[in-house]
Motif scaffolding. Structure first.
Motif, mmCIF file in Angstrom:
data_model
loop_
_atom_site.group_PDB
_atom_site.id
_atom_site.type_symbol
_atom_site.label_atom_id
_atom_site.label_comp_id
_atom_site.label_asym_id
_atom_site.label_seq_id
_atom_site.Cartn_x
_atom_site.Cartn_y
_atom_site.Cartn_z
ATOM 1 N N TYR A 99 -6.809 7.786 -3.900
ATOM 2 C CA TYR A 99 -6.195 7.925 -2.581
ATOM 3 C C TYR A 99 -7.052 8.902 -1.778
ATOM 4 C CZ TYR A 99 -2.415 8.301 0.880
ATOM 5 O OH TYR A 99 -1.665 8.254 2.041
ATOM 6 N N HIS A 158 2.850 4.323 -2.101
ATOM 7 C CA HIS A 158 2.812 5.037 -3.387
ATOM 8 C C HIS A 158 4.016 5.965 -3.476
ATOM 9 C CE1 HIS A 158 -1.527 4.035 -3.848
ATOM 10 N NE2 HIS A 158 -1.543 4.187 -2.543
ATOM 11 N N ASN A 164 0.798 -1.228 0.000
ATOM 12 C CA ASN A 164 0.000 0.000 0.000
ATOM 13 C C ASN A 164 0.833 1.281 0.000
ATOM 14 O OD1 ASN A 164 -2.261 -1.602 0.111
ATOM 15 N ND2 ASN A 164 -2.405 -1.509 2.333
#
Length: 223
Positions: free
Chosen positions: A30, A5, A3
């Protein structure tokens, strides 16, 4: 990195002598609620695994994410490194978390960079024309430490109370947030209270509020 980014820094600039606004790309889907936070790390060797929590200060529907980061230059840590970050560098975003969210009008009590979760909440309320009925008591050592003071005043007008603990400026209060201060500045202890700042500050203010009649469930803080 589950998870996680990797996002590019779009803008990085100081808003006070030791607080930096960092805007980054927003990954698709998001989502966050005003008041929530994530952990950030820097996408550079030796820094990728060093995560620190920071609150979102951007609007929930903006196409970028913003964080206000207090830079501790005397520590060889993540914030000192974030102080050197510029547009084009990369950060790593992790999961969203946080216990502070808007439960209705009330008194917000913040110290220093504890204003950050409230910034996102106020910006959202102001945008929706729903900020009326909220009040902010904001404590800093000096006027130079106030984060986004002009914007807060613009949004809250007379419901923005500045408190400086180390500076006696005419028209401003140079004092601490103690029991007497709360009695003098708050009429109704049955409303919502939002408290954020250093751990000791949150504990002390919460204890005073409960002593003065606030119900524990109406006091919202990040545990």
């Amino acid at each position: 990195m589950k998870n996680a980014h990797i996002v590019k820094v779009l803008q990085s600039q100081f808003v006070t002598h030791d607080v930096k606004s960092i805007k980054v790309e927003r990954p698709e889907n998001y989502e966050f609620i005003p008041g929530q936070a994530t952990e950030l790390s820097i996408n550079k060797r030796n820094w990728k695994t060093k995560k620190r929590p920071f609150t979102f200060t951007s609007l929930v529907d903006s196409n970028y994410l913003e964080f206000m980061v207090k830079i501790y230059r005397n520590r060889e840590g993540v914030t000192n490194e974030l102080g050197k970050i510029n547009a084009g560098d990369e950060l790593i975003l992790h999961d969203v978390f946080g216990a502070i969210s808007y439960k209705g009008p009330g008194v917000f009590i913040a110290a220093g960079s504890g204003i950050t979760p409230f910034l996102s909440i106020f910006r959202e309320l102001y945008k929706r024309n729903r900020i009326k009925g909220n009040r902010l008591i904001y404590v800093n050592k000096t006027s130079e430490d106030v984060i986004m003071g002009q914007e807060l005043f613009h949004m809250l007008k007379n419901d923005f109370v500045n408190v400086y603990t180390r500076e006696n400026v005419i028209g401003f209060q140079g004092k601490r947030i103690d029991r007497n201060f709360l009695i003098e500045n708050i009429v109704d202890f049955s409303q919502n209270f939002y408290v954020c700042g250093p751990e000791d500050f949150v504990k002390t203010v919460t204890k005073h509020l409960i002593d003065l009649g606030a119900e524990p469930e109406t006091i919202i803080f990040d545990e």
